[in-house]
Design an enzyme around this catalytic site. Structure first.
Site, PDB file in Angstrom:
ATOM      1  N   GLY A 204       5.629  33.359  -2.805  1.00  0.00           N
ATOM      2  CA  GLY A 204       5.736  32.656  -1.536  1.00  0.00           C
ATOM      3  C   GLY A 204       7.188  32.338  -1.204  1.00  0.00           C
ATOM      4  CB  CYS A 205       8.823  31.606   2.009  1.00  0.00           C
ATOM      5  SG  CYS A 205       7.595  30.515   2.748  1.00  0.00           S
ATOM      6  CE1 TYR A 206       9.282  25.093   2.579  1.00  0.00           C
ATOM      7  CE2 TYR A 206       6.945  25.502   2.782  1.00  0.00           C
ATOM      8  CZ  TYR A 206       8.111  24.976   3.295  1.00  0.00           C
ATOM      9  OH  TYR A 206       8.100  24.325   4.502  1.00  0.00           O
TER      10      TYR A 206
ATOM     11  CB  THR B 161      11.331  32.958  -3.188  1.00  0.00           C
ATOM     12  OG1 THR B 161      10.188  33.798  -3.326  1.00  0.00           O
ATOM     13  CG2 THR B 161      12.591  33.771  -3.424  1.00  0.00           C
TER      14      THR B 161
END
Lengths: 342, 342, 342, 342
Positions: B148-150, B152
């Site tokens: 996921g973005c968060y 990472t």
């Protein structure tokens, strides 16, 4: 590899030029000058270039620009004209992203730009770098006058109509909206975030410097004088120009076909299908101009919508496109960028 | 050339994946599916791709995904898990940009995602696609769970501290700010422009789905349990995540050196010099993570600033990076993008 | 009617003060000074005030400030301290929106603000204008030190926890996000629209001038020293501060009830129901501070979310609130503004 | 006190109406209806109204609207026309912020709005609520058709020119830019933040519903047919409309004087000095329209710049202004708002 110098790389057209040249397979960037910031690594000023541009800013004296193949001026107006003679005499080709060589009538230039031209004798030989009009002349240019951002969007939007003479040339209207980066990277109050965000305004209705440039371009296309009302606006976005153009048809013509045929061989002009509304983000970070043409309610008014990224097709990208033409490279080299959206 | 299918290309991770694959020299994009928009040219939905992606959306049935080398799922959660078994059995490798295979504890996954897992037996073999941690295992992965973005941004920021065991693991704080594209391209009131612009808010303080994913990652680095407070915020920008991370040092250590050494061989993690403050725009449109580490006033509190583009390193770019690893290509192929700034 | 002078009305706190005073039924605005713009109608600089403020800027000499009842300083730091003695001796009360009188330790002030204090003997008598802490002392203040924007949001968020002594005071964290107007109306590159829009960054992690002010306030509440990590961030919005505060509970307590009771009589502090996430726009243009308090996953970490409009409760509005208290008016006079949303 | 009901208070015109009525000294708000959200406290949906509006949404049946003095419809198009007969018969006056009663030609209305009109017999008696044109008729109106946002900005900009007959009426151009709140609070993809931010586009060039409304208004002023090209654009700001209007003078006239004289008694129309460029933020949150008029280069083209806040003078504010007129109150009651800028 082309040996490249950049004069004045601390503004938005400068950093954008570096972004493009950093990936250009034939570009050998050898010097970037900045009087004020000489000694500073370029990527300290522009962290986005960390790992991509390893140079430091140097003073103009240390730059040995006369050993370059081409020098880009990403400077304020009035700088390139002072150094042009020396570079040209040294066999260096010059691409000016500022306005010094755009207006053929020197007196007109001096009126609008408020200064004496330092190399009036070079103005006549300078080539106006709109490839869609002047490709052949660009090939051999020693001095390339890169078009302004508004003039690029407006000229590409009007071009098929004006070249073909199908509209009333006495009454053209260009209502144009620009992102704030068009105002440059100078510290000024009116372009602060807290001034320009969530806000919209027209400016310079009484007269903007790009007016004579646009008019000159349109008149060259028309082969006669034109009447143009040009109203620029500031819109709260970083990049992008959206030109909404109005003209009255004097001949009934299939305007969609007219545009498609005129631009069918142009790599960087995309004529959208009938009924389209191009968005500025659809060209963001790319060298494209997308245009759509409308005749609302079937009237004689033709409305053209033309969008570019002001920093790319409106500045650095067009300059690289011209460089590619000047050095007999594939015209799209280094410009193979898919627009960034959203 | 790698034969590639994309399932669900109508969201932001989908269009970003297409932007990247359009320029990837080894990518042969053969099918993009969309149940709802089958038949529509991809570039009608995403005009930014005009001239770069000529495909039309097809139904999953028409896509012949089983003849691809790899299939990306840019779908909502819960889709990839339904099709994984069939594809894997057909020898197709699968990269899921959604969350189906990220959490090893299936019961935990089902609790946070509110559905029954359709392929629990495949979860164990899935590889978590954070190359900076799992590069070797990614090479041979059949099922790649793209982070996921968060997660990472947070994991790359904490990684050197947690792997080396120099901080108090019981009390980590991640205060993270995301651009609005992180919420996806669904029509929802709270992400409308007029709701999200000129506004800032925290959300999901009581618990966000990325919390267990981050905790799992940190615990794998630490080899023990960790205590983590994670507060996500919505900030009025399109792209970008900025993680501000807080931890207490339990050992006196040169944190700058620790970060530089840990990431010295990583292409896509850039450790900034001491005293730096990375901006989200310095990685815009690129696959980079830039990090800076601080010890304010020489106290025992270490503050890490970590920025990524949520759609690239936080989604599509990392997926392409993993594909490159899985297919033994140069890890940066197709990811050679200079960040777009301003 | 209160005779009011404003010194330095050309910045954002100045124009906001004028917006509020223009509708204040007891305010008689008699002079606005500006050295650089004397003679210019105020509404030429701020067209939003056309029809509401008819004054012209005057020089300080022409302003006859000694005949005012109160003078607001909406100036850069270091101006009010030079004129304070004279005004106070003339019986004029002074409200400084800058930092000259905020820090009681003059040496500390001089270190952070990089200048010699011009009226150190007046610092001791100055009252820190946070009504929720100092209402009684504000009534009789001759010199009112109006709090900074970050300090207002952070102190109001921590206040119930710190006054009651229920948290570990050695390890408080304030992760705070500000709109760009907080940087003022100075022409600077980093706050240009094209720099600050679509971007997010932390700054001054090594130390920000508001740190000693916040720490002084918290220590006054606690009656002891506190350990505080304060990280300010710039977020792409015009107005608003969002403070996300972290502390560890040392005593098990109903934090919701603690907040509600502490603020039950405060007109301008709104404690939201359990589970809420206040948005900055919910207080836009108003003098409100809205707070919410969370204990994620029932752990010992308490997270406080506190939002204000930095130009109102964080500057001009709080100054007017203090003026109301000083002149025995209804505390909300002129501040009866419904937040503007969207 | 006027007993007021609001039907459909969950959109942007609804919440703006509540913001204004909350401070209106003669407004007694007794009911707000919402079919979908009945039972919910209004301030749960709109936290900006906490402490200012204590009502809950009720169903239309529970609202007892027939006991109100006036009912505002802040609904989608097509709702007010269904309830108008019943309310009018009960002696309740009706202010419709939607379009149901704006177009006198019912067939034309049905064509543009795509539905059958439910109360065609009431259309004729409805009064178009542009006070600067129809103040006298508004006084006694039973059904008030509140103008659209685009029509308000365009009509007020053209009014002095068209009423006085000094321009070529066959070829008027209105290039108008709107903030995104103009599209309403519906969940739609194209108005998501990640779609509309940092982007600019025209839309509905082929025909927008506000075109017949504007044309009807201009023709009433002119007493004859007019030719109008109207191009609306979406600009990335929350509030504000900027109309740029083009016409050709058929008579040489002092346009500045023409505008100043026409609007000298209008409280909410501010004619700026010659050479001005009004910004949308200069009217933000207020009921003002600011206009400037130009003749670039002394040509026969007149350019009018007209700005309003689309939610105030373009919707809720104008509705309150009309209510004040209808109930013989001071026309500016409750509208005494200083624009919020920055």
């Amino acid at each position: 590899m082309i040996k490249i110098g950049v004069v004045g790389g601390t503004g938005y057209t400068g950093v954008e030029l570096l972004r493009l040249l950093a990936r250009h397979p034939e570009a050998n960037l050898v010097a970037i000058t900045s009087r004020g910031d000489a000694g500073m690594p370029v990527c300290d000023m522009f962290p986005s270039l960390r790992g991509r541009v390893d140079l430091r800013f140097v003073t103009p004296q240390d730059a040995a620009l006369d050993r370059c193949d081409v020098v880009f001026f990403a400077t304020p107006n009035g700088i390139a004209m002072q150094q042009a003679r020396e570079l040209v005499d040294a066999g260096v080709r010059l691409i000016d992203l500022a306005a010094d060589f755009r207006i053929r009538d020197v007196a007109e230039w001096e009126k609008w730009y408020g200064m004496k031209h330092a190399s009036p004798e070079l103005v006549a030989e300078a080539v106006y770098g709109l490839p869609e009009r002047n490709r052949e002349r660009i090939r051999s240019a020693r001095i390339l006058a890169n078009p302004g951002c508004y003039p690029t969007a407006v000229q590409l939007g009007f071009l098929p109509l004006v070249e073909s003479g199908v509209v009333d040339l006495s009454h053209l209207i260009a209502d144009v909206k620009s992102g704030v980066s068009g105002a440059g990277r100078k510290a000024e109050v009116h372009t602060l975030f807290a001034e320009a965000a969530d806000n919209f305004k027209a400016y310079a209705v009484a007269g903007h410097r790009h007016l004579p440039e646009i008019r000159q371009g349109l008149e060259a296309m028309a082969g006669q004088g034109v009447g143009l009302t040009f109203v620029p606006h500031l819109t709260p976005m970083i990049r992008g120009i959206h030109a909404t153009l109005y003209a009255r048809l004097s001949t009934d013509v299939n305007v969609q076909k007219l545009f498609e045929e005129r631009y069918q061989d142009e790599l960087f002009v995309d004529v959208l299908p009938t009924g389209s509304h191009p968005e500025t983000r659809s060209v963001r970070a790319s060298n494209l101009c997308r245009v759509a043409v409308h005749r609302p309610h079937g009237s004689d008014v033709v409305v053209v919508l033309s969008v570019i990224d002001n920093l790319v097709k409106g500045a650095a990208g067009q300059a690289v496109q011209c460089m590619n033409i000047m050095f007999e490279l594939d015209e799209s080299l280094g410009l193979d960028i898919v627009p960034v959206s959203p």
